[in-house]
Design a protein around this motif. Structure first.
Motif, PDB file in Angstrom:
ATOM      1  N   PRO A  79       0.841  -1.202   0.000  1.00 42.97           N
ATOM      2  CA  PRO A  79       0.000   0.000   0.000  1.00 42.97           C
ATOM      3  C   PRO A  79       0.875   1.250   0.000  1.00 42.97           C
ATOM      4  CG  PRO A  79      -0.094  -1.110   2.135  1.00 42.97           C
ATOM      5  CD  PRO A  79       0.714  -1.982   1.217  1.00 42.97           C
ATOM      6  N   LEU A  80       0.379   2.261  -0.671  1.00 42.18           N
ATOM      7  CA  LEU A  80       1.121   3.511  -0.756  1.00 42.18           C
ATOM      8  C   LEU A  80       1.148   4.196   0.599  1.00 42.18           C
ATOM      9  CD1 LEU A  80      -0.257   4.947  -4.098  1.00 42.18           C
ATOM     10  CD2 LEU A  80       1.965   3.901  -3.705  1.00 42.18           C
ATOM     11  N   LYS A  81       2.297   4.748   0.931  1.00 38.91           N
ATOM     12  CA  LYS A  81       2.409   5.514   2.162  1.00 38.91           C
ATOM     13  C   LYS A  81       1.911   6.917   1.878  1.00 38.91           C
ATOM     14  CE  LYS A  81       6.501   2.959   3.459  1.00 38.91           C
ATOM     15  NZ  LYS A  81       7.949   3.021   3.608  1.00 38.91           N
ATOM     16  N   GLU A  82       1.000   7.362   2.690  1.00 39.56           N
ATOM     17  CA  GLU A  82       0.486   8.713   2.495  1.00 39.56           C
ATOM     18  C   GLU A  82       1.345   9.679   3.289  1.00 39.56           C
ATOM     19  OE1 GLU A  82      -3.552   9.605   2.586  1.00 39.56           O
ATOM     20  OE2 GLU A  82      -4.174   7.687   1.762  1.00 39.56           O
ATOM     21  N   GLY A  83       2.376  10.142   2.665  1.00 35.85           N
ATOM     22  CA  GLY A  83       3.271  11.105   3.299  1.00 35.85           C
ATOM     23  C   GLY A  83       3.114  12.464   2.654  1.00 35.85           C
ATOM     24  N   ARG A  84       3.574  13.448   3.352  1.00 37.32           N
ATOM     25  CA  ARG A  84       3.511  14.794   2.779  1.00 37.32           C
ATOM     26  C   ARG A  84       4.658  14.951   1.802  1.00 37.32           C
ATOM     27  NH1 ARG A  84       0.015  18.499   5.517  1.00 37.32           N
ATOM     28  NH2 ARG A  84       1.084  20.012   4.238  1.00 37.32           N
ATOM     29  N   LEU A  85       4.347  15.462   0.649  1.00 35.76           N
ATOM     30  CA  LEU A  85       5.384  15.670  -0.359  1.00 35.76           C
ATOM     31  C   LEU A  85       6.255  16.869  -0.024  1.00 35.76           C
ATOM     32  CD1 LEU A  85       3.341  15.056  -3.616  1.00 35.76           C
ATOM     33  CD2 LEU A  85       4.971  13.530  -2.527  1.00 35.76           C
ATOM     34  N   ILE A  86       5.669  17.832   0.654  1.00 37.03           N
ATOM     35  CA  ILE A  86       6.385  19.071   0.927  1.00 37.03           C
ATOM     36  C   ILE A  86       5.989  19.545   2.320  1.00 37.03           C
ATOM     37  CG2 ILE A  86       4.587  20.461  -0.165  1.00 37.03           C
ATOM     38  CD1 ILE A  86       6.768  22.297  -1.193  1.00 37.03           C
ATOM     39  N   GLY A  87       6.965  20.023   3.067  1.00 38.37           N
ATOM     40  CA  GLY A  87       6.705  20.477   4.425  1.00 38.37           C
ATOM     41  C   GLY A  87       6.055  21.847   4.456  1.00 38.37           C
TER      42      GLY A  87
ATOM     43  N   VAL B  34       7.072  24.686   5.857  1.00 37.67           N
ATOM     44  CA  VAL B  34       7.988  25.802   5.591  1.00 37.67           C
ATOM     45  C   VAL B  34       8.264  25.903   4.088  1.00 37.67           C
ATOM     46  CG1 VAL B  34      10.314  26.687   6.000  1.00 37.67           C
ATOM     47  CG2 VAL B  34       9.039  25.623   7.869  1.00 37.67           C
ATOM     48  N   ALA B  35       8.492  24.752   3.466  1.00 37.79           N
ATOM     49  CA  ALA B  35       8.738  24.758   2.027  1.00 37.79           C
ATOM     50  C   ALA B  35       7.501  25.219   1.269  1.00 37.79           C
ATOM     51  CB  ALA B  35       9.154  23.359   1.565  1.00 37.79           C
ATOM     52  N   ARG B  36       6.324  24.862   1.779  1.00 37.61           N
ATOM     53  CA  ARG B  36       5.080  25.292   1.132  1.00 37.61           C
ATOM     54  C   ARG B  36       4.955  26.810   1.169  1.00 37.61           C
ATOM     55  NH1 ARG B  36       0.470  22.305  -0.036  1.00 37.61           N
ATOM     56  NH2 ARG B  36       1.410  20.592   1.115  1.00 37.61           N
ATOM     57  N   VAL B  37       5.309  27.423   2.295  1.00 43.98           N
ATOM     58  CA  VAL B  37       5.236  28.891   2.416  1.00 43.98           C
ATOM     59  C   VAL B  37       6.238  29.547   1.468  1.00 43.98           C
ATOM     60  CG1 VAL B  37       5.704  30.817   3.978  1.00 43.98           C
ATOM     61  CG2 VAL B  37       4.343  28.881   4.765  1.00 43.98           C
ATOM     62  N   ILE B  38       7.441  29.002   1.432  1.00 41.24           N
ATOM     63  CA  ILE B  38       8.476  29.567   0.546  1.00 41.24           C
ATOM     64  C   ILE B  38       8.063  29.413  -0.915  1.00 41.24           C
ATOM     65  CG2 ILE B  38      10.846  29.255  -0.247  1.00 41.24           C
ATOM     66  CD1 ILE B  38      11.558  28.525   2.661  1.00 41.24           C
ATOM     67  N   LEU B  39       7.533  28.245  -1.266  1.00 36.78           N
ATOM     68  CA  LEU B  39       7.099  28.011  -2.643  1.00 36.78           C
ATOM     69  C   LEU B  39       5.934  28.932  -3.020  1.00 36.78           C
ATOM     70  CD1 LEU B  39       7.576  26.221  -5.124  1.00 36.78           C
ATOM     71  CD2 LEU B  39       5.876  24.660  -4.213  1.00 36.78           C
ATOM     72  N   THR B  40       4.997  29.113  -2.093  1.00 35.68           N
ATOM     73  CA  THR B  40       3.862  30.004  -2.360  1.00 35.68           C
ATOM     74  C   THR B  40       4.339  31.440  -2.574  1.00 35.68           C
ATOM     75  OG1 THR B  40       2.414  28.612  -1.034  1.00 35.68           O
ATOM     76  CG2 THR B  40       1.671  30.849  -1.451  1.00 35.68           C
ATOM     77  N   ALA B  41       5.272  31.883  -1.723  1.00 35.25           N
ATOM     78  CA  ALA B  41       5.803  33.245  -1.884  1.00 35.25           C
ATOM     79  C   ALA B  41       6.527  33.384  -3.224  1.00 35.25           C
ATOM     80  CB  ALA B  41       6.743  33.576  -0.729  1.00 35.25           C
ATOM     81  N   GLY B  42       7.288  32.367  -3.601  1.00 36.90           N
ATOM     82  CA  GLY B  42       8.000  32.415  -4.883  1.00 36.90           C
ATOM     83  C   GLY B  42       7.059  32.452  -6.061  1.00 36.90           C
ATOM     84  N   VAL B  43       5.999  31.635  -5.997  1.00 36.77           N
ATOM     85  CA  VAL B  43       5.029  31.612  -7.093  1.00 36.77           C
ATOM     86  C   VAL B  43       4.302  32.956  -7.193  1.00 36.77           C
ATOM     87  CG1 VAL B  43       2.842  30.587  -7.824  1.00 36.77           C
ATOM     88  CG2 VAL B  43       4.734  29.119  -7.137  1.00 36.77           C
ATOM     89  N   LEU B  44       3.935  33.532  -6.059  1.00 34.71           N
ATOM     90  CA  LEU B  44       3.271  34.841  -6.083  1.00 34.71           C
ATOM     91  C   LEU B  44       4.204  35.918  -6.638  1.00 34.71           C
ATOM     92  CD1 LEU B  44       1.283  34.835  -2.728  1.00 34.71           C
ATOM     93  CD2 LEU B  44       0.369  34.751  -5.044  1.00 34.71           C
TER      94      LEU B  44
END
Length: 80
Positions: A23-31, A33-43
């Motif tokens: 069975p697939l492990k349901e883990g988070r692909l991105i933490g 902090v990284a999500r906030v940094i990525l969102t700021a970069g995309v914006l």
């Protein structure tokens, strides 16, 4: 369009042949902090791209006016 059989049917056939599927492990692909940094970069990049598009629109309008203004002035002078 895919000509492969549906995934559940393929997995059932593989199980009948003796294969095991973990069975697939349901883990988070991105933490978080990284999500906030990525969102700021995309914006930031989205804003920059929008600004570049607006600047190119202005440049296109200026070029159009450089061509259109003398033509309108000549036609105005001829028809006056």
């Amino acid at each position: 369009m895919s000509f492969s059989p549906p995934t559940p049917r393929r997995l059932e056939r593989l199980r009948r042949q003796g294969a095991t599927v973990e069975p697939l492990k349901e883990g988070r692909l991105i933490g978080p902090v990284a999500r906030v940094i990525l969102t700021a970069g995309v914006l930031l990049m989205g804003t920059a791209i929008l600004g570049c598009a607006l600047a190119l629109t202005g440049v296109a309008l200026v070029i159009d006016m450089l061509i259109l203004t003398p033509v309108v002035a000549i036609v105005h002078g001829l028809l006056r």
